[in-house]
Design an enzyme around this catalytic site. Structure first.
Site, short mmCIF file in Angstrom:
data_model
loop_
_atom_site.label_atom_id
_atom_site.label_comp_id
_atom_site.label_asym_id
_atom_site.label_seq_id
_atom_site.Cartn_x
_atom_site.Cartn_y
_atom_site.Cartn_z
N HIS A 17 0.28 -8.28 -0.67
CA HIS A 17 0.67 -7.45 0.46
C HIS A 17 -0.37 -7.46 1.58
CE1 HIS A 17 2.79 -4.41 2.71
NE2 HIS A 17 1.67 -3.75 2.84
N ASN B 69 0.82 -1.21 0.00
CA ASN B 69 0.00 0.00 0.00
C ASN B 69 0.86 1.26 0.00
OD1 ASN B 69 0.58 -1.01 2.70
ND2 ASN B 69 -0.60 0.73 3.47
N HIS B 70 2.07 1.18 0.56
CA HIS B 70 2.90 2.38 0.59
C HIS B 70 3.51 2.71 -0.78
CE1 HIS B 70 2.73 3.48 4.88
NE2 HIS B 70 2.37 2.22 5.00
#
EC number: 3.1.-.-
Lengths: 162, 391
Positions: free
Chosen positions: B232, B132-133
């Site tokens: 992830h 997500n980053h």
């Protein structure tokens, strides 16, 4: 635009130590016959040259490459000599990681650039095509970004930890 | 034809040579690394499914901490003391979140890229994934960026632009694209001393930005390796139905700037998205939705477990739902929990185990907490520990 002003630019100097033994530890590599990376880029390039002299030494070829008119501006700038050395070394490099045997000339070029941030600006080398103003002429796009809390102005209370 | 002042065919090659010289010089100046040649052909379709390798190692979130990243590779015997690949034919999956919370994000991207190339040569493979980053940064959501993170990108931008100037001076090369094109000089409600760093970060990471394009387009968003599926956050049945290959290609196309504009596809945004989901990674086992997990897994033939990062496991790597959900984010980065590096190992013949640098699990359980406990092979704990209570 103040490029290359930070000291951290020279950090790489500290990582120079482990000069790699050429491709020593790639066990599966043995049957890789061509292994093109072991040739210098120069030899590779010269092989395609139209009037290349097979017997010419690599050194001589490299020198001839440096004399090519199209890099005159790079060669003659205020970091011209550092550029020439670094480029020459890179051309001759036969290391698996091209250029990894050129740490010293690379660092010298870095230092020169740090000391002369405009070393390779057009204006310095006499080329006056620089008339285009440095404003941002293309329309500014939608760049609403979300900044980190610590970068907000005015600062937020309830300071978040980083 | 050859009667100029320099009657050499070599001059024709100079623009190309200058270009690769400048790229090498910029890479070295930014990362201290000389990359070996890239053995993989460019632009091949991003592979989604892989055969089960002899040995598979899964590494969790790294978040800008190069030192911990190194340790994670080291405890699994994947690199030596000078960061060279020693993993042979091992396959590695890093489940994303290299960016944010630490200041050595670019250095990790370079580190991983170098190892990818070395591994490839040795018959191994490293997959890196979008967390997500990664998605947030490409979108310009910089909430978790650190000061050092801005500085590192600023340094990159300075060298990158200098490289472009050098290329511009070489007649015969196309004028390089200005990475800052269209980026405003200032931003409302932000400290002025951050403008440059923020601009550099946008330039690097936006869709089609040089760093995004060069590194992040190589990331998988989902990957099936043998009987494990990696993602992830987590996969729901609806994501699988949508198509794993399709997800990988669409996300990659978006990062390349082909279509979709600023924002990632919907399945990458929000709490139920593949990079944000926590349904299977809640630390408390009873909060995990094992039914949804089993349903999802049953729709991918041959797959029996999901391996995820994203949610820090204070207790270390562990499995829930009968080890069908393996959670490998140990929060190792100093910017997170500063946790002890642990990685997951799956061998074709001997199953799943945890490689840890945690001294508690070392051979002599109660003997000493050795100061050298961070190096060397940690004890291999058999089978993921079942952790129900958080410490």
């Amino acid at each position: 635009m103040g490029q290359a002003q930070s000291d951290e630019n020279s950090i790489p100097t500290t990582t120079t130590t482990n000069t790699p033994p050429p491709s020593a530890n790639s066990p599966r590599d043995s049957e890789d016959t061509s292994s093109p990376s072991m040739d210098s880029l120069l030899a590779e390039a010269a092989a395609y040259g139209e009037d290349d002299n097979e017997n010419e030494s690599l050194e001589a070829k490299a020198q001839r490459a440096l004399d090519c008119p199209c890099i005159a501006d790079l060669r003659n700038g205020s970091c011209g000599s550092q550029f020439s050395e670094a480029f020459l070394c890179f051309l001759k490099s036969t290391a698996e990681e091209k250029g990894s045997d050129c740490v010293n000339p690379f660092v010298a070029l870095q230092s020169c650039i740090n000391a002369n941030p405009d070393a390779f600006s057009k204006s310095v080398t006499g080329d006056e095509k620089e008339t285009e103003k440095k404003e941002e002429q293309p329309p500014v796009q939608d760049h609403r970004i979300i900044p980190p809390l610590w970068a907000k102005d005015p600062p937020r209370s309830g300071n978040s930890k980083l | 034809m050859s009667s100029r002042e320099n009657p050499s065919g070599i001059c024709k090659s100079i623009p190309k040579l200058i270009s690769s010289f400048v790229d090498t010089f910029v890479d070295y100046s930014v990362s201290g690394i000389f990359l070996p040649q890239d053995p993989s052909s460019q632009n091949e379709i991003l592979q989604t499914r892989f055969e089960k390798p002899e040995r598979l190692v899964a590494i969790g979130d790294l978040h800008g901490d190069l030192e911990k990243s190194r340790e994670a590779f080291k405890i699994a015997g994947l690199i030596d003391s000078s960061d060279r690949w020693t993993g042979g034919s091992t396959m590695v999956v890093q489940v994303g979140d290299v960016l944010d919370r630490g200041g050595e994000e670019l250095k990790i991207l370079y580190f991983l890229e170098k190892l990818k190339r070395e591994a490839e040569r040795a018959g191994g493979k490293i997959l890196t994934m979008n967390g997500n980053h990664e998605i947030m940064n490409i979108e310009g959501d910089f909430r978790y960026v650190t000061k050092k993170g801005l500085e590192e990108f600023q340094i990159w931008a300075d060298w990158y632009c200098l490289g472009n100037k050098m290329k511009t001076l070489c007649s015969g090369l196309d004028k390089p694209k200005d990475p800052y094109e269209g980026i405003p000089m200032s931003f409302p409600r932000m400290r002025a001393d951050c403008f440059e760093g923020i601009r550099a970060r946008i330039a690097a990471l936006r869709p089609d930005g040089p760093i995004a394009k060069r590194f992040l387009t190589k990331n998988q968003t989902v990957a099936v390796v043998g009987d494990s599926v990696f993602v992830h956050g987590g996969l729901l049945a609806e994501h699988i139905e949508y198509g794993l290959e399709r997800i990988n290609e669409e996300v990659r196309g978006w990062i390349n700037g082909f279509k979709g504009g600023r924002y990632a596809p919907a399945y990458c945004r929000g709490g139920n998205s593949v990079v944000w989901l926590r349904k299977f990674s809640e630390e408390m086992a009873h909060k995990c939705d094992c039914a949804a997990l089993e349903h999802a897994l049953s729709t991918i033939p041959g797959v029996k477990r999901m391996i995820m990062g994203h949610t820090i496991q204070d207790a270390g790597i562990n499995g829930v739902c009968n080890d069908k959900a393996i959670r490998i984010d140990v929060g190792m980065s100093k910017g997170c929990a500063d946790g002890l590096p642990e990685v997951l190992e799956i061998r074709r013949d001997s199953g799943v185990r945890i490689v840890t640098s945690n001294p508690l699990y070392k051979e002599n359980l109660y003997s000493h907490v050795a100061p050298d406990s961070k190096t060397g092979l940690g004890l291999l704990v058999p089978v993921p520990k079942q952790v129900e209570v958080k410490a």
